[in-house]
Design a protein around this motif. Structure first.
Motif, short mmCIF file in Angstrom:
data_model
loop_
_atom_site.label_atom_id
_atom_site.label_comp_id
_atom_site.label_asym_id
_atom_site.label_seq_id
_atom_site.Cartn_x
_atom_site.Cartn_y
_atom_site.Cartn_z
N SER A 29 0.82 -1.22 0.00
CA SER A 29 0.00 0.00 0.00
C SER A 29 0.86 1.27 0.00
N VAL A 30 2.17 1.11 -0.06
CA VAL A 30 3.03 2.31 -0.02
C VAL A 30 3.41 2.72 -1.44
N THR A 31 2.81 3.81 -1.88
CA THR A 31 3.09 4.32 -3.23
C THR A 31 4.37 5.17 -3.18
N HIS A 32 4.84 5.60 -4.34
CA HIS A 32 5.99 6.50 -4.39
C HIS A 32 5.71 7.77 -3.60
N GLU A 33 4.49 8.29 -3.76
CA GLU A 33 4.14 9.55 -3.09
C GLU A 33 4.17 9.36 -1.57
N LYS A 34 3.62 8.23 -1.13
CA LYS A 34 3.59 7.97 0.32
C LYS A 34 5.00 7.83 0.85
N LEU A 35 5.83 7.10 0.12
CA LEU A 35 7.20 6.90 0.57
C LEU A 35 7.92 8.24 0.66
N PRO A 83 8.62 0.63 -4.23
CA PRO A 83 8.95 1.93 -4.82
C PRO A 83 10.35 2.39 -4.43
N ARG A 84 11.00 3.08 -5.34
CA ARG A 84 12.28 3.72 -5.02
C ARG A 84 12.18 5.18 -5.45
N ILE A 85 12.66 6.08 -4.60
CA ILE A 85 12.39 7.50 -4.84
C ILE A 85 13.62 8.40 -4.88
N VAL A 86 14.82 7.83 -4.71
CA VAL A 86 16.01 8.68 -4.79
C VAL A 86 16.80 8.21 -6.01
N THR A 87 16.36 8.67 -7.16
CA THR A 87 16.84 8.06 -8.40
C THR A 87 17.57 9.02 -9.33
N GLY A 88 17.45 10.32 -9.10
CA GLY A 88 18.12 11.23 -10.03
C GLY A 88 17.85 12.69 -9.73
N GLN A 89 18.12 13.51 -10.73
CA GLN A 89 18.04 14.96 -10.55
C GLN A 89 16.68 15.45 -10.02
N GLU A 90 15.60 14.84 -10.56
CA GLU A 90 14.27 15.26 -10.12
C GLU A 90 14.07 15.00 -8.63
N SER A 91 14.59 13.84 -8.17
CA SER A 91 14.46 13.52 -6.74
C SER A 91 15.25 14.52 -5.92
N TYR A 92 16.43 14.89 -6.41
CA TYR A 92 17.25 15.86 -5.67
C TYR A 92 16.48 17.17 -5.50
N GLU A 93 15.82 17.58 -6.57
CA GLU A 93 15.08 18.84 -6.51
C GLU A 93 13.95 18.74 -5.50
N LYS A 94 13.21 17.63 -5.58
CA LYS A 94 12.06 17.46 -4.67
C LYS A 94 12.50 17.42 -3.21
N ILE A 95 13.59 16.72 -2.96
CA ILE A 95 14.04 16.53 -1.56
C ILE A 95 14.53 17.86 -0.97
N THR A 96 15.28 18.62 -1.76
CA THR A 96 15.78 19.90 -1.21
C THR A 96 14.64 20.90 -1.07
N LYS A 97 13.68 20.82 -1.98
CA LYS A 97 12.56 21.76 -1.90
C LYS A 97 11.68 21.45 -0.68
N ALA A 98 11.48 20.18 -0.42
CA ALA A 98 10.60 19.80 0.69
C ALA A 98 11.23 20.10 2.04
N VAL A 99 12.54 19.94 2.13
CA VAL A 99 13.25 20.19 3.40
C VAL A 99 14.51 21.00 3.09
N PRO A 100 14.34 22.33 3.01
CA PRO A 100 15.49 23.16 2.60
C PRO A 100 16.61 23.29 3.64
N ASN A 101 16.37 22.83 4.84
CA ASN A 101 17.40 22.92 5.89
C ASN A 101 18.77 22.48 5.33
N VAL A 102 19.79 23.27 5.64
CA VAL A 102 21.12 23.02 5.10
C VAL A 102 21.69 21.65 5.54
#
Ligand code: DNO
Length: 340
Positions: free
Chosen positions: A163-169, A206-225
């Protein structure tokens, strides 16, 4: 320049690691605490005193594993997140500056052959997608994984993740990061997420740390340095969609830890790990190092998986000789590019 060391049980002595030119520290972990529990100060201290005695720093931990309940988002995750934060505080107190971790459900890195023989007689790790599909996920374990589940546990976990989708993960990753950032702020510890290896879904997980798009999403969601990356060239590079030079350039300052290694494609999707030299494979290792340096990278580096060469029968990917050659090669690249 650092070197992965598996603690007191590693057959490679710290003294040998210290003899590699320019080696400043080791990357290690407390291996005898169950996943999810707090790493006791005493255990961390003991590990550090071994490194101190060998005149090697212990500023990077790989990994503090993330409990499956955090990844799958179970109610019990809050307790495990609290424990994780506690571990970060304990590590910070011991001088640790960077924690490498991954957010892959159930399985860590995957390969289908740990000893593929090259024409020169060396052996290395390789990945063959068709072979992988034949493996039984309920009965899988590779050396170097932090977790090792029984067949029953694996079955249960695979069911839970249905039941764990990419979005949920992804939401669960953000929830986890937000939960631990106060500890990272306090202890001044950088989190460095390791990409999924290889960077695509596995066995329906699901796997969610796969490339440039993931990098963008992760930094945007948690900008803390303190929220940053382990830039693993071999993992990200297994996907032909990833432009590693451009990623290295763009994220150089958010990359707190670089795992550098070379792969050679056997066909469109399958690959074999080779020596670190740029010409030995398909990744532009020198271009990546140049992009990191010119982008202002100031993090830790380690040579990643090496082959077994010169008669060594080391832990797959983690023998001494070829990783030492990798470190020497990377030293040369960094030195030359920094001086350019
Ligand atoms: C494999 C390693 C990984 C890595 C973890 C980080 O050789 O790169 O096992 O340590 O994924 O959490």
């Amino acid at each position: 320049m650092t070197f992965r060391w598996y603690g007191a049980d590693d057959c490679i002595p710290l003294a040998y690691i210290k003899q590699i030119p320019n080696m400043s520290g080791v990357v290690t972990a407390v291996y005898d605490t169950p996943v999810g529990e707090v790493w006791e100060k005493e255990k961390i201290k003991k590990l550090k005193s071994m490194c101190d005695a060998a005149a090697l720093e212990m500023e990077v931990i790989e990994s503090v594993p993330v409990h499956e309940d955090i990844k799958s988002g179970k109610p019990s995750r809050d307790r495990y997140i609290e424990n994780y934060a506690h571990t970060i505080l304990n590590l910070g107190e011991a001088g640790v500056k960077c924690v490498c971790y991954n957010f892959m459900p159930v399985f860590d890195w995957l390969r289908t052959d740990l000893k593929k023989r090259a024409p020169d007689g060396s052996t290395g790790l390789s990945y063959d997608h068709a072979e992988l599909l034949k493996l039984d996920p309920k009965n899988l374990h590779l050396p170097g994984w932090d977790e090792s589940y029984t067949a029953d546990e694996l079955y249960g976990l695979l069911e839970e993740y249905k039941s764990v989708t990419h979005e949920k993960l992804f939401d669960n990753l953000v929830y986890f990061l937000k939960g631990i950032m106060p500890a990272c702020d306090k202890a001044n510890v950088n989190m460095a997420i390791h990409p999924d290896d290889p960077p695509w879904d596995m066995f329906g997980l699901p796997r969610i740390v796969t490339g440039q798009e993931s990098y963008e999403k992760i930094t945007k969601a948690v900008p803390n340095v303190h929220n940053g990356f382990t830039f693993c060239t071999g993992s990200l590079g297994a996907s032909r969609d990833n432009d590693l030079v451009s990623m290295a350039k763009k994220y150089a300052k958010r990359i707190y830890f670089a795992h550098i290694r070379q792969i050679k494609f056997d066909n469109e999707k399958d690959f074999t790990e080779t020596g670190h030299f740029t010409g030995a494979g398909d990744l532009d290792i020198i271009g990546i190092v140049r992009a990191l340096v010119n982008g202002g990278f100031d993090g830790y580096v380690r040579p990643d998986h090496g082959r077994n060469i010169w008669g060594e029968d080391g832990k797959p990917g983690y023998g001494l000789f070829d990783r030492a050659l990798g470190a020497a090669y990377l030293n040369g690249l960094f030195e030359a590019i920094q001086k350019e």
